[in-house]
Design a protein around this motif. Structure first.
Motif, PDB file in Angstrom:
ATOM      1  N   PHE A 154       0.816  -1.215   0.000  1.00  8.79           N
ATOM      2  CA  PHE A 154       0.000   0.000   0.000  1.00  8.79           C
ATOM      3  C   PHE A 154       0.852   1.270   0.000  1.00  8.79           C
ATOM      4  CE2 PHE A 154      -2.480   3.382   1.991  1.00  8.79           C
ATOM      5  CZ  PHE A 154      -3.647   3.334   1.244  1.00  8.79           C
ATOM      6  N   GLU A 155       1.789   1.373   0.918  1.00 10.19           N
ATOM      7  CA  GLU A 155       2.567   2.598   1.041  1.00 10.19           C
ATOM      8  C   GLU A 155       3.412   2.847  -0.209  1.00 10.19           C
ATOM      9  OE1 GLU A 155       2.176   4.819   3.270  1.00 10.19           O
ATOM     10  OE2 GLU A 155       0.740   3.605   4.407  1.00 10.19           O
ATOM     11  N   GLU A 156       4.027   1.793  -0.738  1.00  4.14           N
ATOM     12  CA  GLU A 156       4.874   1.945  -1.922  1.00  4.14           C
ATOM     13  C   GLU A 156       4.051   2.394  -3.127  1.00  4.14           C
ATOM     14  OE1 GLU A 156       4.793  -0.572   0.097  1.00  4.14           O
ATOM     15  OE2 GLU A 156       6.811  -1.190   0.700  1.00  4.14           O
ATOM     16  N   VAL A 157       2.898   1.754  -3.317  1.00  2.00           N
ATOM     17  CA  VAL A 157       2.044   2.087  -4.457  1.00  2.00           C
ATOM     18  C   VAL A 157       1.501   3.507  -4.338  1.00  2.00           C
ATOM     19  CG1 VAL A 157      -0.177   1.556  -5.550  1.00  2.00           C
ATOM     20  CG2 VAL A 157       1.421  -0.293  -5.006  1.00  2.00           C
ATOM     21  N   MET A 158       1.006   3.858  -3.169  1.00  2.00           N
ATOM     22  CA  MET A 158       0.426   5.184  -2.971  1.00  2.00           C
ATOM     23  C   MET A 158       1.480   6.282  -3.096  1.00  2.00           C
ATOM     24  SD  MET A 158      -2.852   4.845  -2.622  1.00  2.00           S
ATOM     25  CE  MET A 158      -3.488   6.295  -1.750  1.00  2.00           C
ATOM     26  N   THR A 159       2.674   6.016  -2.586  1.00  2.00           N
ATOM     27  CA  THR A 159       3.748   7.004  -2.686  1.00  2.00           C
ATOM     28  C   THR A 159       4.124   7.248  -4.141  1.00  2.00           C
ATOM     29  OG1 THR A 159       4.655   6.427  -0.524  1.00  2.00           O
ATOM     30  CG2 THR A 159       6.134   7.543  -2.068  1.00  2.00           C
ATOM     31  N   LYS A 178      -9.698   1.326   2.053  1.00  2.00           N
ATOM     32  CA  LYS A 178      -8.271   1.248   1.735  1.00  2.00           C
ATOM     33  C   LYS A 178      -8.021   0.322   0.552  1.00  2.00           C
ATOM     34  CE  LYS A 178      -3.803   0.261   3.942  1.00  2.00           C
ATOM     35  NZ  LYS A 178      -3.139  -0.120   5.219  1.00  2.00           N
ATOM     36  N   GLU A 179      -8.737  -0.789   0.476  1.00  2.00           N
ATOM     37  CA  GLU A 179      -8.539  -1.736  -0.620  1.00  2.00           C
ATOM     38  C   GLU A 179      -8.915  -1.106  -1.962  1.00  2.00           C
ATOM     39  OE1 GLU A 179      -9.846  -6.210  -2.147  1.00  2.00           O
ATOM     40  OE2 GLU A 179     -10.558  -5.462  -0.208  1.00  2.00           O
ATOM     41  N   ASP A 180      -9.982  -0.300  -1.985  1.00  2.00           N
ATOM     42  CA  ASP A 180     -10.376   0.358  -3.225  1.00  2.00           C
ATOM     43  C   ASP A 180      -9.338   1.390  -3.653  1.00  2.00           C
ATOM     44  OD1 ASP A 180     -12.731  -1.106  -3.369  1.00  2.00           O
ATOM     45  OD2 ASP A 180     -13.864   0.370  -2.220  1.00  2.00           O
ATOM     46  N   GLN A 181      -8.782   2.100  -2.695  1.00  2.00           N
ATOM     47  CA  GLN A 181      -7.704   3.039  -3.003  1.00  2.00           C
ATOM     48  C   GLN A 181      -6.518   2.304  -3.619  1.00  2.00           C
ATOM     49  OE1 GLN A 181      -6.657   5.095   0.591  1.00  2.00           O
ATOM     50  NE2 GLN A 181      -8.627   6.131   0.779  1.00  2.00           N
ATOM     51  N   TYR A 182      -6.178   1.187  -3.013  1.00  2.00           N
ATOM     52  CA  TYR A 182      -5.028   0.413  -3.473  1.00  2.00           C
ATOM     53  C   TYR A 182      -5.223  -0.123  -4.888  1.00  2.00           C
ATOM     54  CZ  TYR A 182      -1.446  -3.214  -3.603  1.00  2.00           C
ATOM     55  OH  TYR A 182      -0.390  -3.999  -3.967  1.00  2.00           O
ATOM     56  N   ARG A 183      -6.402  -0.685  -5.147  1.00  2.00           N
ATOM     57  CA  ARG A 183      -6.657  -1.251  -6.466  1.00  2.00           C
ATOM     58  C   ARG A 183      -6.591  -0.178  -7.548  1.00  2.00           C
ATOM     59  NH1 ARG A 183     -11.806  -5.088  -5.114  1.00  2.00           N
ATOM     60  NH2 ARG A 183     -12.683  -3.040  -4.670  1.00  2.00           N
ATOM     61  N   SER A 184      -7.174   0.977  -7.270  1.00  2.00           N
ATOM     62  CA  SER A 184      -7.174   2.052  -8.249  1.00  2.00           C
ATOM     63  C   SER A 184      -5.768   2.600  -8.484  1.00  2.00           C
ATOM     64  CB  SER A 184      -8.109   3.181  -7.779  1.00  2.00           C
ATOM     65  OG  SER A 184      -8.200   4.195  -8.735  1.00  2.00           O
ATOM     66  N   ALA A 185      -5.006   2.730  -7.416  1.00  2.00           N
ATOM     67  CA  ALA A 185      -3.630   3.208  -7.545  1.00  2.00           C
ATOM     68  C   ALA A 185      -2.755   2.178  -8.246  1.00  2.00           C
ATOM     69  CB  ALA A 185      -3.057   3.540  -6.167  1.00  2.00           C
ATOM     70  N   LEU A 186      -2.960   0.903  -7.929  1.00  2.00           N
ATOM     71  CA  LEU A 186      -2.167  -0.154  -8.540  1.00  2.00           C
ATOM     72  C   LEU A 186      -2.416  -0.232 -10.045  1.00  2.00           C
ATOM     73  CD1 LEU A 186      -0.197  -2.505  -8.257  1.00  2.00           C
ATOM     74  CD2 LEU A 186      -2.138  -3.975  -7.621  1.00  2.00           C
ATOM     75  N   ILE A 209       8.236  -4.257  -6.742  1.00  2.00           N
ATOM     76  CA  ILE A 209       9.285  -3.656  -5.914  1.00  2.00           C
ATOM     77  C   ILE A 209      10.469  -3.242  -6.780  1.00  2.00           C
ATOM     78  CG2 ILE A 209      10.964  -4.113  -4.088  1.00  2.00           C
ATOM     79  CD1 ILE A 209       8.857  -5.942  -2.793  1.00  2.00           C
ATOM     80  N   GLU A 210      10.864  -4.093  -7.726  1.00  2.00           N
ATOM     81  CA  GLU A 210      11.973  -3.768  -8.614  1.00  2.00           C
ATOM     82  C   GLU A 210      11.640  -2.544  -9.470  1.00  2.00           C
ATOM     83  OE1 GLU A 210      12.571  -7.365 -10.757  1.00  2.00           O
ATOM     84  OE2 GLU A 210      13.821  -8.285  -9.189  1.00  2.00           O
ATOM     85  N   PHE A 211      10.393  -2.426  -9.889  1.00  2.00           N
ATOM     86  CA  PHE A 211       9.977  -1.271 -10.678  1.00  2.00           C
ATOM     87  C   PHE A 211      10.077   0.004  -9.851  1.00  2.00           C
ATOM     88  CE2 PHE A 211       6.536   1.562 -12.196  1.00  2.00           C
ATOM     89  CZ  PHE A 211       7.012   1.799 -13.478  1.00  2.00           C
ATOM     90  N   PHE A 212       9.608  -0.056  -8.610  1.00  2.00           N
ATOM     91  CA  PHE A 212       9.710   1.120  -7.737  1.00  2.00           C
ATOM     92  C   PHE A 212      11.173   1.486  -7.489  1.00  2.00           C
ATOM     93  CE2 PHE A 212       5.460  -0.389  -5.868  1.00  2.00           C
ATOM     94  CZ  PHE A 212       4.750   0.392  -6.763  1.00  2.00           C
ATOM     95  N   ASP A 213      12.009   0.482  -7.288  1.00  2.00           N
ATOM     96  CA  ASP A 213      13.436   0.734  -7.036  1.00  2.00           C
ATOM     97  C   ASP A 213      14.097   1.443  -8.216  1.00  2.00           C
ATOM     98  OD1 ASP A 213      13.276  -0.401  -4.547  1.00  2.00           O
ATOM     99  OD2 ASP A 213      14.084  -2.352  -5.152  1.00  2.00           O
TER     100      ASP A 213
END
Length: 218
Positions: free
Chosen positions: A14-19, A38-46, A205-209
């Motif tokens: 959640f934190e990585e995706v939202m950030t 929170k789950e709806d926020q996550y799915r939309s952000a993802l 995670i690799e994409f965020f990195d």
């Protein structure tokens, strides 16, 4: 080119995706935050993250056209977005495309009675899983044409020898992909087989990195 990225929601980053979304797409972040759960926020952000991953770059903000159809101003590709319980999918293509995903348990008798034809219902009685295959196909067609096109008699689906067709809108090509306890289906006007790719938590995670230096400057 048809590329479909699928991400099961097993462990919430959640934190990585939202950030990521907050930094690179503030308007999308504001839209995501309007969801209460929170789950709806996550799915939309993802879903936004998957679009970036599919394009291998930050894609800018998601805009909305007629009937809310999403598009990207900064890329030439066509997109489609879908998410449901525990599952997110996005499609990118060089042509118009519709993508839908759903979990089998979400398709109840009310949906079948209201949206399925007699012939479709007969097929479902022989293979219960076809209910989610047919539903995602109808929704994908609806997204392709950007209209409420999924109910009978607008569509008349037939599944035979692993091939899914609409006998009413014969110019549409449907490609279902069974995953876990659900189905992802694409609708388009070309026979090209989509490239379905399941994205793992490690790949996210690799994409965020890969954008760590960008984040450090923002």
């Amino acid at each position: 080119m048809k590329r479909i990225l699928i991400a099961p929601i097993n462990t919430m980053l959640f934190e990585e995706v939202m950030t990521f979304v907050r930094v690179v797409a503030p308007m999308r972040y504001d839209y995501v935050c309007h969801f209460y759960r929170k789950e709806d926020q996550y799915r939309s952000a993802l879903a936004y993250v998957l679009l970036c991953l599919a394009n291998k770059k930050i894609v800018g903000e998601i805009s909305r056209g007629v009937n809310g159809k999403p598009y990207l101003q900064e890329t030439d590709c066509q997109i489609s977005i879908s998410h449901t319980n525990g599952l997110v999918s996005v499609g990118i293509s060089n042509e118009n495309i519709g993508v839908d995903c759903e979990i089998e348990s979400n398709i109840d008798e009310i949906i079948i009675d209201e949206s399925f034809s007699k012939k479709e219902k007969i097929q479902v009685t022989k293979d219960d899983f076809l209910k989610v295959v047919f539903w995602t196909a109808k929704e994908a067609i609806s997204k392709l044409y950007n209209e409420d096109w999924y109910s009978s008699p607008a569509t008349e689906l037939i599944y035979n020898n692993s091939e899914l067709k609409d006998t009413v809108i014969q110019e549409v090509y449907l490609h279902p992909f069974v995953f876990l306890n659900g189905c992802i289906c694409t609708a388009s006007l070309s026979a090209e087989q989509p490239d379905f790719q399941v994205i793992t938590e490690k790949e996210l995670i690799e994409f965020f990195d890969s954008f760590s230096e960008f984040f450090s400057k923002n």
